[in-house]
Structures are given as C-alpha cells and as structure tokens.
Design a protein around this motif. Structure first.
Motif, short mmCIF file in Angstrom:
data_model
loop_
_atom_site.label_atom_id
_atom_site.label_comp_id
_atom_site.label_asym_id
_atom_site.label_seq_id
_atom_site.Cartn_x
_atom_site.Cartn_y
_atom_site.Cartn_z
N MET A 1 15.94 1.20 16.59
CA MET A 1 16.54 1.33 15.26
C MET A 1 15.54 1.18 14.12
O MET A 1 15.81 1.62 13.01
CB MET A 1 17.70 0.36 15.09
CG MET A 1 17.30 -1.10 15.10
SD MET A 1 18.71 -2.21 15.05
CE MET A 1 18.98 -2.33 13.31
N TYR A 2 14.38 0.61 14.35
CA TYR A 2 13.40 0.39 13.30
C TYR A 2 12.28 1.44 13.27
O TYR A 2 11.44 1.42 12.39
CB TYR A 2 12.75 -0.99 13.47
CG TYR A 2 13.74 -2.12 13.40
CD1 TYR A 2 14.35 -2.48 12.21
CD2 TYR A 2 14.09 -2.82 14.55
CE1 TYR A 2 15.27 -3.50 12.15
CE2 TYR A 2 15.02 -3.85 14.50
CZ TYR A 2 15.60 -4.18 13.30
OH TYR A 2 16.51 -5.20 13.25
N THR A 3 12.23 2.33 14.27
CA THR A 3 11.09 3.22 14.42
C THR A 3 11.47 4.68 14.27
O THR A 3 12.45 5.14 14.87
CB THR A 3 10.42 2.99 15.78
OG1 THR A 3 10.06 1.61 15.90
CG2 THR A 3 9.17 3.84 15.94
N GLN B 1 0.67 17.23 12.71
CA GLN B 1 0.23 15.84 12.57
C GLN B 1 1.45 14.92 12.59
O GLN B 1 2.52 15.28 12.10
CB GLN B 1 -0.53 15.64 11.26
CG GLN B 1 -1.86 16.36 11.22
CD GLN B 1 -2.55 16.19 9.88
OE1 GLN B 1 -1.92 16.22 8.83
NE2 GLN B 1 -3.85 16.00 9.94
N MET B 2 1.26 13.69 13.15
CA MET B 2 2.38 12.76 13.30
C MET B 2 1.98 11.32 12.97
O MET B 2 0.85 10.93 13.21
CB MET B 2 2.91 12.80 14.74
CG MET B 2 3.59 14.08 15.11
SD MET B 2 3.87 14.19 16.87
CE MET B 2 2.23 14.58 17.45
N TRP B 3 2.96 10.56 12.47
CA TRP B 3 2.79 9.15 12.16
C TRP B 3 3.98 8.39 12.72
O TRP B 3 5.10 8.89 12.75
CB TRP B 3 2.74 8.92 10.65
CG TRP B 3 1.59 9.56 9.98
CD1 TRP B 3 0.41 8.96 9.62
CD2 TRP B 3 1.46 10.93 9.58
NE1 TRP B 3 -0.42 9.88 9.02
CE2 TRP B 3 0.19 11.09 8.99
CE3 TRP B 3 2.29 12.05 9.67
CZ2 TRP B 3 -0.25 12.30 8.49
CZ3 TRP B 3 1.85 13.25 9.18
CH2 TRP B 3 0.59 13.38 8.59
N GLN B 4 3.74 7.17 13.16
CA GLN B 4 4.82 6.27 13.56
C GLN B 4 5.18 5.45 12.33
O GLN B 4 4.32 4.84 11.70
CB GLN B 4 4.35 5.36 14.70
CG GLN B 4 5.43 4.41 15.19
CD GLN B 4 4.96 3.62 16.40
OE1 GLN B 4 4.25 4.13 17.25
NE2 GLN B 4 5.39 2.37 16.49
N VAL B 5 6.47 5.44 11.98
CA VAL B 5 6.95 4.74 10.80
C VAL B 5 7.93 3.66 11.25
O VAL B 5 8.88 3.95 11.97
CB VAL B 5 7.66 5.71 9.82
CG1 VAL B 5 8.19 4.96 8.61
CG2 VAL B 5 6.73 6.84 9.41
N GLY C 1 9.35 -7.74 6.15
CA GLY C 1 7.98 -7.59 5.67
C GLY C 1 6.97 -7.07 6.68
O GLY C 1 5.78 -7.09 6.40
N ASN C 2 7.41 -6.60 7.84
CA ASN C 2 6.45 -6.09 8.82
C ASN C 2 6.61 -4.58 9.01
O ASN C 2 6.43 -4.06 10.10
CB ASN C 2 6.52 -6.84 10.14
CG ASN C 2 7.90 -6.81 10.76
OD1 ASN C 2 8.87 -6.44 10.13
ND2 ASN C 2 8.00 -7.23 12.00
N GLU C 3 6.93 -3.86 7.92
CA GLU C 3 7.02 -2.41 7.99
C GLU C 3 5.62 -1.81 7.96
O GLU C 3 4.68 -2.42 7.46
CB GLU C 3 7.85 -1.85 6.83
CG GLU C 3 7.33 -2.16 5.45
CD GLU C 3 7.70 -3.55 4.93
OE1 GLU C 3 7.00 -4.02 4.02
OE2 GLU C 3 8.65 -4.17 5.42
N PHE C 4 5.47 -0.62 8.56
CA PHE C 4 4.17 0.04 8.55
C PHE C 4 4.32 1.52 8.84
O PHE C 4 5.35 1.99 9.32
CB PHE C 4 3.21 -0.60 9.58
CG PHE C 4 3.63 -0.43 11.02
CD1 PHE C 4 3.30 0.71 11.74
CD2 PHE C 4 4.33 -1.44 11.67
CE1 PHE C 4 3.67 0.86 13.06
CE2 PHE C 4 4.71 -1.29 13.00
CZ PHE C 4 4.37 -0.15 13.70
N GLU C 5 3.27 2.25 8.53
CA GLU C 5 3.12 3.65 8.91
C GLU C 5 1.72 3.80 9.47
O GLU C 5 0.75 3.43 8.83
CB GLU C 5 3.29 4.58 7.70
CG GLU C 5 3.16 6.03 8.03
CD GLU C 5 3.42 6.93 6.83
OE1 GLU C 5 2.92 8.07 6.85
OE2 GLU C 5 4.10 6.51 5.88
N THR C 6 1.64 4.30 10.71
CA THR C 6 0.35 4.42 11.38
C THR C 6 0.25 5.78 12.07
O THR C 6 1.26 6.30 12.55
CB THR C 6 0.16 3.26 12.40
OG1 THR C 6 -1.16 3.29 12.90
CG2 THR C 6 1.13 3.35 13.54
#
Length: 130
Positions: free
Chosen positions: A46-48, A58-62, A68-73
């Motif tokens: 549910m968070y990804t 091109q792709m990113w994991q969001v 407070g531990n959200e990210f995009e990589t």
C-alpha cells in the motif's frame, strides 16, 4: 445422518473454493489518457508505487508515508529508446502475481523486461526477457 453428510459436503466445497482463489489476476487503476509522459503504477504494497516515464522506459520506486520515511529512488535510469523514437505512452507496466515483479512492455516493438522493486536497493532489478 443424510442431512449431516450433505451439510459437510457443502461446507467442504465452500472452503475449497475460497482456498483456491489466491492467485487472482492482478488489476490496475490506470488513467485512460494514453498521451501522458508519466504514470504511477500501484503495487500490492500500500505504500509503494512505480513511476514510469512512458516515452523512454525510465522508472523510479516511490514510497509514501505518514511517518517521514517517504522516498523516490531510481529503479532504472536507462533510456530504452533513442531520443528520436521517444513517444508518450510507448512503455507500459503490467503486474504479475508476484508482489515485487512487473513486466515492462515496449508497446511499439514488443520488447519486454522483468522489473523488480524492493525495499533493499540490491534487490531492485530490471532484466530483459528474451
């Protein structure tokens, strides 16, 4: 006795039918606008999400969070076509029954890749399927 036998058969049949429905075909909630540069594809986590550049692959994991531990990589910053061949809507992600894997499809030339997202950076992969 006969009623008990019939009730047992019905109960076992019902339980069996629920137990066999674990590998449902994955579904997606996707915009019908095919002329967009970016799309977000939900995972079963549910968070990804996976963000896809639909014109070059091109792709990113969001990951979103309320703690407070959200990210995009990046999953893959490799451009899979030349600049001249880029076109919005060219690439699309299809879910598999595996929570961590998707299939990336080039909808113009038919090439495909296995895309695996993960919380662990070393487990994130994009591999061509030949």
């Amino acid at each position: 006795m006969r009623k008990l036998f019939i009730l047992t058969i019905i109960t076992l049949t019902t339980i069996s039918s629920y137990a066999q429905s674990t590998s449902d075909t994955p579904s997606q909630n996707i915009s019908t606008d095919s002329n967009v540069e970016y799309r977000l594809f939900g995972t079963k986590n549910m968070y990804t999400f996976i963000k896809l550049n639909t014109k070059n692959g091109q792709m990113w994991q969001v990951q979103w969070s309320t703690k407070g531990n959200e990210f995009e990589t990046p999953l893959s910053l490799i451009t899979r076509v030349t600049k001249e061949d880029e076109k919005n809507g060219r690439f699309f992600l299809y879910p598999t029954t595996n929570i961590y894997n998707f299939i990336l499809l080039d909808q113009i030339d038919g090439r495909v890749w296995q895309v695996q997202w993960s919380a662990e950076p070393n487990d994130r992969i994009v591999l061509p399927i030949k």
